[in-house]
Design an enzyme around this catalytic site. Sequence first.
Site, PDB file in Angstrom:
ATOM      1  N   HIS A   1       0.874  -1.177   0.000  1.00 15.16           N
ATOM      2  CA  HIS A   1       0.000   0.000   0.000  1.00 15.16           C
ATOM      3  C   HIS A   1       0.911   1.227   0.000  1.00 15.16           C
ATOM      4  CE1 HIS A   1      -3.752   2.195   1.220  1.00 15.16           C
ATOM      5  NE2 HIS A   1      -2.853   3.037   1.664  1.00 15.16           N
TER       6      HIS A   1
ATOM      7  N   HIS B   1      -0.434   3.494  11.618  1.00 13.67           N
ATOM      8  CA  HIS B   1       0.743   4.358  11.637  1.00 13.67           C
ATOM      9  C   HIS B   1       0.574   5.535  12.585  1.00 13.67           C
ATOM     10  CE1 HIS B   1      -0.184   7.881   8.746  1.00 13.67           C
ATOM     11  NE2 HIS B   1      -1.329   7.347   9.041  1.00 13.67           N
TER      12      HIS B   1
ATOM     13  N   GLU C   1      -3.802  15.087  10.296  1.00 13.24           N
ATOM     14  CA  GLU C   1      -4.715  14.735   9.204  1.00 13.24           C
ATOM     15  C   GLU C   1      -6.164  15.057   9.559  1.00 13.24           C
ATOM     16  OE1 GLU C   1      -4.120  10.575   8.519  1.00 13.24           O
ATOM     17  OE2 GLU C   1      -1.950  10.726   8.632  1.00 13.24           O
TER      18      GLU C   1
ATOM     19  N   HIS D   1      -6.938  12.997  12.891  1.00 15.64           N
ATOM     20  CA  HIS D   1      -5.872  12.132  13.402  1.00 15.64           C
ATOM     21  C   HIS D   1      -4.638  13.007  13.485  1.00 15.64           C
ATOM     22  CE1 HIS D   1      -8.836   9.297  11.575  1.00 15.64           C
ATOM     23  NE2 HIS D   1      -8.739   8.838  12.799  1.00 15.64           N
TER      24      HIS D   1
ATOM     25  N   HIS E   1      -3.263   5.708  14.567  1.00 14.97           N
ATOM     26  CA  HIS E   1      -4.548   5.465  13.905  1.00 14.97           C
ATOM     27  C   HIS E   1      -4.364   4.421  12.817  1.00 14.97           C
ATOM     28  CE1 HIS E   1      -2.582   8.803  11.820  1.00 14.97           C
ATOM     29  NE2 HIS E   1      -3.189   8.415  10.724  1.00 14.97           N
TER      30      HIS E   1
HETATM   31 FE   FE2 Z   1      -2.905   8.728   8.629  1.00 14.28          FE
END
Ligand code: FE2
Length: 444
Positions: A299, A342, A348, A372, A378
């Site tokens: 990803h 992460h 964010e 976040h 999160h």
């Molecule tokens: Fe994130």
Amino acid sequence: MTVTPALAAGQSGPVAYLSGFGNGFETEALPGALPIGRNSPQRCAYGLYAEQLSGSPFTAPRASNERSWLYRIRPTLQHWGPCRQADLGLWRTAPAHEVDVPIGPMRWDPLPLPETPQSFLEGVRTMTTAGDAGAQAGMGAHVYLITRSMVDEYFYDADGELLFVPQEGALRLWTEFGIIDIAPGELAVIPRGVKLRVELRDGPARGYLCENYGGAFTLPERGPIGANCLANPRDFLTPVAAYEDRDVPSRMFVKWGGALWTADLDHSPLDVVAWHGNYAPYKYDLRRFSPVGPILFDHADPSIFTVLTSPSETPGTANVDVVVFPERWAVAENTFRPPWYHMNVMSEFMGLVYGRYDAKPQGFVPGGCSLHNTMLPHGPDVDAFEAASTADLHPHKLEATLAFMFETRFMQRVTAFAAASDRFQHDYAAYGSRLRRHFDPSRP
Ligand code: FE2
């Protein structure tokens, strides 16, 4: 060169645009209104005033130097008068450390549209602020709720540029550079200092607003991706010149230094008959974003979905990135396909225009938002983890979805309004605790 007639307030009809990002555009609503070969002739055509609007210092490097020349009925100095302070409602400006909320993931259901008439200026609800507007660094993340058009009311923001992300209801942005129509699925950017009036087009409107206090949004570098994909410059649309010649009682509002000021006018300030330059509002259809992603395994970092970036003085460290998660195929083999768990030095703020977001299939709903924050953990919720860990990994299309993120290098401070909102999902902070332990040392 595109020529448009003057448009009366409230008039509908086709809206014309110029294509490209950051071009040196030129457009005139009356033939010959633009001076040829010079910016400031002794006398302008039609008795217009010439005025420069500088979005960057005069001496900024060419790549980030932004200014436009406006040829208008009156200079901005006449769209002015004795200023008195006005009520900015629930619009907040960094630094605004109003309240301490226990740190952790935060999420809100959609803010409801009010029953009462509420203009754009009255309807901004600040959720978070970051950085310091006076230092031209950081951003405000807002939700707007609009139930009435601005009539004979005009506004500009000296604190930052405004990036609109409609979620419900279409808007017509009457700017001094021309008219922009936007609807859910699109965004629009109004540069710092550009006057506008916000009209509803088909009923009440809700959306998100990023107030970028820092460097103007620009396109991110593509690096090895090359010359194409992501947001392509030709898909950015800037309005052709259109002006109002209206002498009626009006009010000018200016947001400056975190306060709102107002002055009475006897005319419309949207009186630019012609303009040229590279400092101008624009819109972009997020569905034209051409995503690039992992086509074998793993990803990729979400930075591959950056639409626009406000750079800081530190290379690669954005003041604000605007990131979109559009429709796309998931094809990676032997891969946990949703975002990984992460922690991040960036913070964010996310919103959802429509559909479902793959890392949070429940609870994160269109019109809602989440935060976040810097160096707080999160990742996917328990449903997303369990499903993605056991899914058959055939190619799968994430359809009818559009999420976005305002990501900033600064910690985001939640406003007192957001903390006290009855839409605040208090149980979201514990979503991580529902993840199950799978560790078994006897099973490699
Ligand atoms: Fe994130």
